[in-house]
Design an enzyme around this catalytic site. Structure first.
Site, PDB file in Angstrom:
ATOM      1  CD  GLU A 182      36.894 -16.077 -14.587  1.00 46.15           C
ATOM      2  OE1 GLU A 182      36.148 -16.914 -14.269  1.00 46.15           O
ATOM      3  OE2 GLU A 182      37.332 -15.580 -15.574  1.00 46.15           O
ATOM      4  CE  LYS A 197      45.178  -8.746 -17.396  1.00 49.49           C
ATOM      5  NZ  LYS A 197      43.686  -7.950 -17.184  1.00 49.49           N
TER       6      LYS A 197
END
Length: 396
Positions: A182, A197
């Site tokens: 990003e 995660k």
């Protein structure tokens, strides 16, 4: 549910456009995108403008839409969308790992309450079907640990550094230009993406809810040429890893940090934007899964896999939550770490139990030693922003 899937999509960025592309090329699924909710309708997109809307209610209150694909970056907005969709009786597919890490316990209860499916394979490891494997194949209490490279962006950066001697900032810029990282890379290089995660995998692997604030995570933003040189001299590569493991039978620990990886370890060969997950358990020893962890098509394919599963009325069973409970979270365990520091006062914060190697030089100071993980948790606010780099050297 009806086998005819009418999909409302929130977000049409990298993942949303990837989903549309793979859906268009999937001939065996009776599914179509009915509406796409975006923030800017004037932006050029490769989709029929007639399906675009700026109003979330056009999806949430449309009785024709029976599946919501939540594919936006904002975790807080995503939470509100997912919650409202389930309350309106719609099945939900999500790729938002941060939203899940903070709200997964509540969202699981909501899907049970409203009798809908909530699937999120794309939130964990891109194209690797790790969640469904933990649910279906590793559905007993024999699992001992799940570890590996869970973030494709940081792995791409580290691969460029070690394989091509590329400067960290140039490697990061390249990852951003390719869409792997990003514009604000903090989540990727700071280890937060890996942490989120890992929390999701812990729910499915061990039936345990862990709040992100309870877990120590460290990233690669402070990686220096000296760290790279030392690792290379020892024959190691550096990879950003996450690990959840059973400790003393009935306790579980989560840990995220860069690791000095030996050539004999599975993570050593995982390069570019690929992910690699090592599953260890009693009787089945080591099993390794490998696949693309970043990019439009790998993540879009994972979203499509969940949508396809909905056509067959698939739901996560959460067998570990229902049948193998009783595990507790702990940070009371010793870890071997490498610490590069500048100020000797910073070294004193760590309170090593044992130091096996050290160097004090004009422009390079480091120690390798053992300390208790709970100590790292206690000092993480004190070491934030300091010129230090930390990596661990234990088993993968």
């Amino acid at each position: 549910m009806s086998n005819k899937l009418k999909i409302g999509v929130f977000g049409y960025g990298v993942v949303g456009s990837g989903l549309a592309h793979v859906l268009k090329n999937s001939k065996g699924l009776d599914a179509s995108i009915v509406k796409v909710c975006v923030k800017d309708a004037a932006k050029q997109r490769d989709i029929d403008p007639k399906v675009l809307t700026l109003n979330p209610e056009d999806i949430l209150n449309d009785p024709e839409i029976n599946v919501v694909a939540e594919l936006i970056d904002d975790a807080d907005v995503a939470y509100q969308i997912v919650k409202a969709a389930m309350q309106n009786g719609k099945h939900v597919v999500s790729a938002n790992k941060k939203m899940l890490a903070y709200h997964i316990e509540e969202l699981i209860q909501l899907q049970w309450q409203y009798k809908v499916s909530f699937l999120y394979e794309a939130s964990a490891c891109g194209s690797i079907p790790i969640i469904r494997n933990l649910e279906e194949y590793y559905d007993n209490d024999l699992l001992q640990s799940v570890s590996g490279i869970l973030n494709g962006s940081s792995n791409y950066i580290l691969t460029k550094i070690f394989n091509e001697n590329l400067d960290y900032h140039l490697a990061l810029k390249e990852a951003q230009d390719l869409g792997f990282a990003e514009s604000d890379p903090t989540s990727d290089v700071g280890g937060f993406d890996t942490l989120y995660k890992l929390i999701i995998l812990t729910v499915h692997g061990f039936g345990l809810f862990v709040h992100p604030d309870e877990v120590f995570n460290s990233g690669i933003a402070n990686l220096s040429p000296k760290d790279i040189e030392l690792a290379s001299q020892k024959g190691y590569k550096i990879r950003l890893l996450g690990k959840v493991t059973k400790v003393n039978g009935n306790r579980v620990n989560l840990f995220v940090a860069p690791k000095f990886v030996r050539p004999t370890e599975h993570a050593y060969t995982v390069e570019s934007h690929y992910n690699g997950v090592l599953i260890q358990g009693n009787f089945y020893d080591n099993q390794f899964m490998y696949g693309k962890g970043a990019g439009a098509h790998p993540t879009g394919s994972a979203v499509l896999s969940d949508i396809t599963a909905l056509a067959y009325n698939y739901k996560y069973e959460y067998k570990k939550l229902k049948y193998y409970g009783g595990l507790e979270y702990t940070n009371d365990m010793d870890v071997e770490i490498y610490l590069r520091y500048t100020d000797k006062n910073d070294l004193e914060l760590f309170d090593f139990k044992e130091i096996s190697e050290s160097l004090t030089g004009k422009d390079f100071n480091y120690v390798i030693g053992t300390l208790n993980l709970s100590k790292l948790i206690n000092i993480r606010k004190q070491i934030a922003g300091k010129d230090i780099f930390l990596a661990y050297l234990g088993d993968e």
